[in-house]
Design a protein around this motif. Structure first.
Motif, PDB file in Angstrom:
ATOM      1  N   GLY A   1      38.411  42.971  38.960  1.00 50.62           N
ATOM      2  CA  GLY A   1      38.865  42.319  37.731  1.00 50.62           C
ATOM      3  C   GLY A   1      37.973  42.646  36.557  1.00 50.62           C
ATOM      4  N   ASN A   2      37.828  41.650  35.689  1.00 48.94           N
ATOM      5  CA  ASN A   2      37.128  41.779  34.418  1.00 48.94           C
ATOM      6  C   ASN A   2      35.698  42.324  34.536  1.00 48.94           C
ATOM      7  N   ILE A   3      34.861  41.687  35.375  1.00 48.20           N
ATOM      8  CA  ILE A   3      33.433  42.072  35.397  1.00 48.20           C
ATOM      9  C   ILE A   3      33.208  43.368  36.173  1.00 48.20           C
TER      10      ILE A   3
ATOM     11  N   ASP B   1      40.783  45.330  46.433  1.00 50.44           N
ATOM     12  CA  ASP B   1      41.160  44.064  45.788  1.00 50.44           C
ATOM     13  C   ASP B   1      42.342  43.504  46.568  1.00 50.44           C
ATOM     14  N   ILE B   2      42.492  42.182  46.530  1.00 51.18           N
ATOM     15  CA  ILE B   2      43.647  41.548  47.150  1.00 51.18           C
ATOM     16  C   ILE B   2      44.921  42.081  46.487  1.00 51.18           C
TER      17      ILE B   2
ATOM     18  N   LEU C   1      32.963  40.712  43.898  1.00 52.13           N
ATOM     19  CA  LEU C   1      33.271  40.352  42.504  1.00 52.13           C
ATOM     20  C   LEU C   1      34.587  39.582  42.432  1.00 52.13           C
ATOM     21  N   THR C   2      34.877  38.824  43.489  1.00 49.77           N
ATOM     22  CA  THR C   2      36.089  38.003  43.476  1.00 49.77           C
ATOM     23  C   THR C   2      35.804  36.715  42.695  1.00 49.77           C
TER      24      THR C   2
ATOM     25  N   HIS D   1      34.328  33.540  46.975  1.00 50.31           N
ATOM     26  CA  HIS D   1      33.016  34.143  47.265  1.00 50.31           C
ATOM     27  C   HIS D   1      32.606  33.936  48.727  1.00 50.31           C
TER      28      HIS D   1
ATOM     29  N   GLU E   1      28.659  38.189  43.035  1.00 53.04           N
ATOM     30  CA  GLU E   1      28.554  37.609  41.697  1.00 53.04           C
ATOM     31  C   GLU E   1      28.278  36.121  41.875  1.00 53.04           C
ATOM     32  N   LYS E   2      27.802  35.489  40.813  1.00 50.96           N
ATOM     33  CA  LYS E   2      27.512  34.060  40.882  1.00 50.96           C
ATOM     34  C   LYS E   2      28.798  33.255  40.748  1.00 50.96           C
TER      35      LYS E   2
ATOM     36  N   HIS F   1      39.231  34.989  28.155  1.00 52.22           N
ATOM     37  CA  HIS F   1      39.495  35.579  29.478  1.00 52.22           C
ATOM     38  C   HIS F   1      41.003  35.646  29.720  1.00 52.22           C
TER      39      HIS F   1
ATOM     40  N   TYR G   1      22.692  31.360  35.111  1.00 53.14           N
ATOM     41  CA  TYR G   1      21.803  32.163  34.254  1.00 53.14           C
ATOM     42  C   TYR G   1      20.557  31.367  33.880  1.00 53.14           C
TER      43      TYR G   1
ATOM     44  N   ARG H   1      23.090  44.869  33.772  1.00 53.66           N
ATOM     45  CA  ARG H   1      23.660  44.234  34.968  1.00 53.66           C
ATOM     46  C   ARG H   1      23.809  45.298  36.041  1.00 53.66           C
TER      47      ARG H   1
HETATM   48  N1  LIG Z   1      34.054  38.227  33.380  1.00 49.56           N
HETATM   49  C1  LIG Z   1      32.781  38.151  33.109  1.00 49.56           C
HETATM   50  O1  LIG Z   1      32.332  38.431  31.973  1.00 49.56           O
HETATM   51  C2  LIG Z   1      31.800  37.737  34.161  1.00 49.56           C
HETATM   52  C3  LIG Z   1      30.458  37.844  33.862  1.00 49.56           C
HETATM   53  C4  LIG Z   1      29.542  37.558  34.832  1.00 49.56           C
HETATM   54  C5  LIG Z   1      29.956  37.104  36.069  1.00 49.56           C
HETATM   55  N2  LIG Z   1      31.272  36.955  36.362  1.00 49.56           N
HETATM   56  C6  LIG Z   1      31.651  36.461  37.693  1.00 49.56           C
HETATM   57  O2  LIG Z   1      32.306  37.501  38.383  1.00 49.56           O
HETATM   58  C7  LIG Z   1      33.323  36.972  39.230  1.00 49.56           C
HETATM   59  C8  LIG Z   1      34.651  37.624  38.866  1.00 49.56           C
HETATM   60  O3  LIG Z   1      34.942  37.336  37.527  1.00 49.56           O
HETATM   61  P1  LIG Z   1      36.045  38.160  36.733  1.00 49.56           P
HETATM   62  O4  LIG Z   1      35.938  37.683  35.330  1.00 49.56           O
HETATM   63  O5  LIG Z   1      35.911  39.600  37.034  1.00 49.56           O
HETATM   64  O6  LIG Z   1      37.379  37.554  37.413  1.00 49.56           O
HETATM   65  P2  LIG Z   1      38.829  38.224  37.432  1.00 49.56           P
HETATM   66  O7  LIG Z   1      39.773  37.122  37.726  1.00 49.56           O
HETATM   67  O8  LIG Z   1      39.028  39.065  36.224  1.00 49.56           O
HETATM   68  O9  LIG Z   1      38.760  39.227  38.687  1.00 49.56           O
HETATM   69  C9  LIG Z   1      38.662  38.798  40.014  1.00 49.56           C
HETATM   70  C10 LIG Z   1      39.330  39.847  40.919  1.00 49.56           C
HETATM   71  O10 LIG Z   1      39.137  39.433  42.286  1.00 49.56           O
HETATM   72  C11 LIG Z   1      40.367  39.617  42.986  1.00 49.56           C
HETATM   73  N3  LIG Z   1      40.370  38.675  44.105  1.00 49.56           N
HETATM   74  C12 LIG Z   1      40.525  37.330  44.062  1.00 49.56           C
HETATM   75  N4  LIG Z   1      40.434  36.814  45.299  1.00 49.56           N
HETATM   76  C13 LIG Z   1      40.248  37.852  46.140  1.00 49.56           C
HETATM   77  C14 LIG Z   1      40.083  37.960  47.545  1.00 49.56           C
HETATM   78  N5  LIG Z   1      40.115  36.879  48.331  1.00 49.56           N
HETATM   79  N6  LIG Z   1      39.904  39.187  48.084  1.00 49.56           N
HETATM   80  C15 LIG Z   1      39.882  40.296  47.298  1.00 49.56           C
HETATM   81  N7  LIG Z   1      40.031  40.252  45.945  1.00 49.56           N
HETATM   82  C16 LIG Z   1      40.210  39.044  45.375  1.00 49.56           C
HETATM   83  C17 LIG Z   1      41.449  39.349  41.952  1.00 49.56           C
HETATM   84  O11 LIG Z   1      42.679  39.956  42.332  1.00 49.56           O
HETATM   85  C18 LIG Z   1      40.842  39.970  40.695  1.00 49.56           C
HETATM   86  O12 LIG Z   1      41.189  41.337  40.549  1.00 49.56           O
HETATM   87  C19 LIG Z   1      33.302  35.451  39.017  1.00 49.56           C
HETATM   88  O13 LIG Z   1      32.542  34.871  40.024  1.00 49.56           O
HETATM   89  C20 LIG Z   1      32.609  35.290  37.668  1.00 49.56           C
HETATM   90  O14 LIG Z   1      31.899  34.079  37.608  1.00 49.56           O
HETATM   91  C21 LIG Z   1      32.212  37.286  35.425  1.00 49.56           C
END
Ligand SMILES: NC(=O)c1ccc[n+]([C@@H]2O[C@H](COP(=O)([O-])OP(=O)(O)OC[C@H]3O[C@@H](n4cnc5c(N)ncnc54)[C@H](O)[C@@H]3O)[C@@H](O)[C@H]2O)c1
Length: 377
Positions: A13-15, A36-37, A71-72, A77, A94-95, A161, A181, A311
């Protein structure tokens, strides 16, 4: 040449883009595959960054992969990290690492039994600014830290987001999302926490998404979005931590630490860089002279201008720690202590009493200029 560990990413996903983009800066790791799922998400990242898209099962069985980065979303997690360990691979998550101490203890049990390591973000405390603050404290420049304040206050996450739901469900909220953090940096700067108390509330039981593509959709809020916590550290320091997504604007500094000889002003622990300032007993607050720390060097364009973003430094430190047989700075014991602090804050908010922590940890080794350079290619 430093030996490299093969890395797989679950959760595209995003991060994940940050991990794909920044991991090539570091020694000891090479990202080879992702899953990814939602297979389309993995395929998109695989084609963007030239790695292999696999199913989760294929990635966990891939013999070239030593460490899997989780990074789910927070709720996934624990089951995903457990699956990774059961497949015989090290985990870097990830946290927050997990959502309860019981989950963390289960991971610790599986990892220990199988001689595997678990590491966890955040690694921003390895940033040049936070290591400068650490060095200043370690040199005794503000004496013994006796108290301080931390503020992480904003209107929320539904304005940026694309899928903000998880932020407002159990496992989200500002303390589990942004608290890591601050808590990781406080552990870096002054060590482990002894007990906590908190008042918690939420401004509204629903939120309206204002980001695209789900603009206008109303989502539920099922976790406190406003937390005022008190932390007593094992060294006796007492720190207030206010974390809220119910605040439109404010004038508080991110982190101020008060010592017997002076005060230290630490920039946002969500970032690697920033200005560190301090005063002695003369009360004359001045920025500290910047040092030549590699993780202070601006390397990424942001709305606010160029900023330092390293990071994945924590992941590289963990890989090199595995190869060298030393303690990783973003270790399981520190991440689990952080989880203990955060879930105890939420428990105190529900029960209205102080909660004594049942875990502890050591301060991570400082990451000076030479140690940081040693992580970079
Ligand atoms: N977005 C940020 O800026 C950022 C920054 C630092 C930390 N984080 C942390 O990173 C983690 C992910 O955040 P994000 O923003 O990327 O979320 P997101 O929702 O954009 O992405 C999560 C991804 O995980 C996949 N997923 C969900 N459950 C799953 C599973 N059981 N098995 C496999 N894949 C699965 C989803 O399909 C998705 O593609 C979170 O814990 C968040 O706290 C995010």
């Amino acid at each position: 040449m430093t030996k490299e560990l093969g890395v797989g990413i679950i959760g595209c996903g995003n991060i994940s883009t940050t991990y794909f983009k920044l991991s090539p800066l570091f020694k000891g790791i090479k990202v080879l595959a992702c899953a990814d799922i939602n297979p389309a998400a993995a395929e998109t990242r695989a084609s963007e960054y030239g790695v292999k898209a696999q199913t989760i099962e294929e990635l966990l069985a891939n013999p070239e992969i030593d460490i899997v980065v989780n990074l789910t979303i927070p709720d996934a997690h624990f089951p995903v990290s457990k699956m990774i360990l059961e497949a015989g691979k090290h985990v870097y998550s990830e946290k927050p690492l997990v959502l309860s101490l019981e989950q963390g203890e289960q991971l610790r049990g599986i990892a220990t039994a199988n001689n595997l390591k678990v590491g966890c973000a955040p690694d921003t405390f390895l940033g040049g600014a936070h290591q400068l603050a650490r060095d200043y404290i370690d040199q005794g420049k503000i004496g013994r830290v006796t108290s301080g304040t931390c503020h992480v206050l904003s209107p929320g996450m539904e304005m940026w987001h694309p899928n903000p739901d998880f932020f407002f469900l159990p496992g989200g909220g500002p303390i589990l999302d942004l608290g890591p953090y601050y808590i990781a940096n406080l552990i870096n700067l002054i060590g482990p926490v002894k007990r906590v108390a908190a008042l918690t509330s939420m401004a509204s039981p629903t939120r309206t998404i204002t980001s695209e593509p789900r603009k206008g959709e109303v989502i539920p809020v099922e976790t406190p979005t406003n937390i005022h916590a008190l932390l007593e550290f094992q060294n006796g320091a007492t720190i207030t931590l206010s974390a809220s997504w119910d605040v439109w604007s404010h004038n508080h500094a991110n982190m101020e630490l008060y010592g017997t000889e002076g005060s230290l002003f630490v920039p946002d622990p969500n970032f690697f860089g920033g200005t560190v300032s301090a005063s002695g007993r003369d009360k004359d607050i001045q920025p500290l002279e910047t040092w030549d720390h590699p993780f202070s060097v601006p390397n990424q364009e942001h709305k606010q201008g160029m900023m330092a973003n390293y990071r994945t430094a924590g992941l590289a430190d963990m890989a090199l720690a595995i190869l060298d047989g030393r303690d990783a700075r973003c270790s399981l014991e520190r991440a689990l202590h952080g989880v203990d602090v955060m879930v105890s804050i939420l428990q105190s908010g529900e029960e209205g009493r102080f909660i004594e922590l049942t875990t502890t940890c050591t301060q991570p080794a400082a990451l000076g200029i030479e140690e940081a350079r040693a992580l970079l290619r």
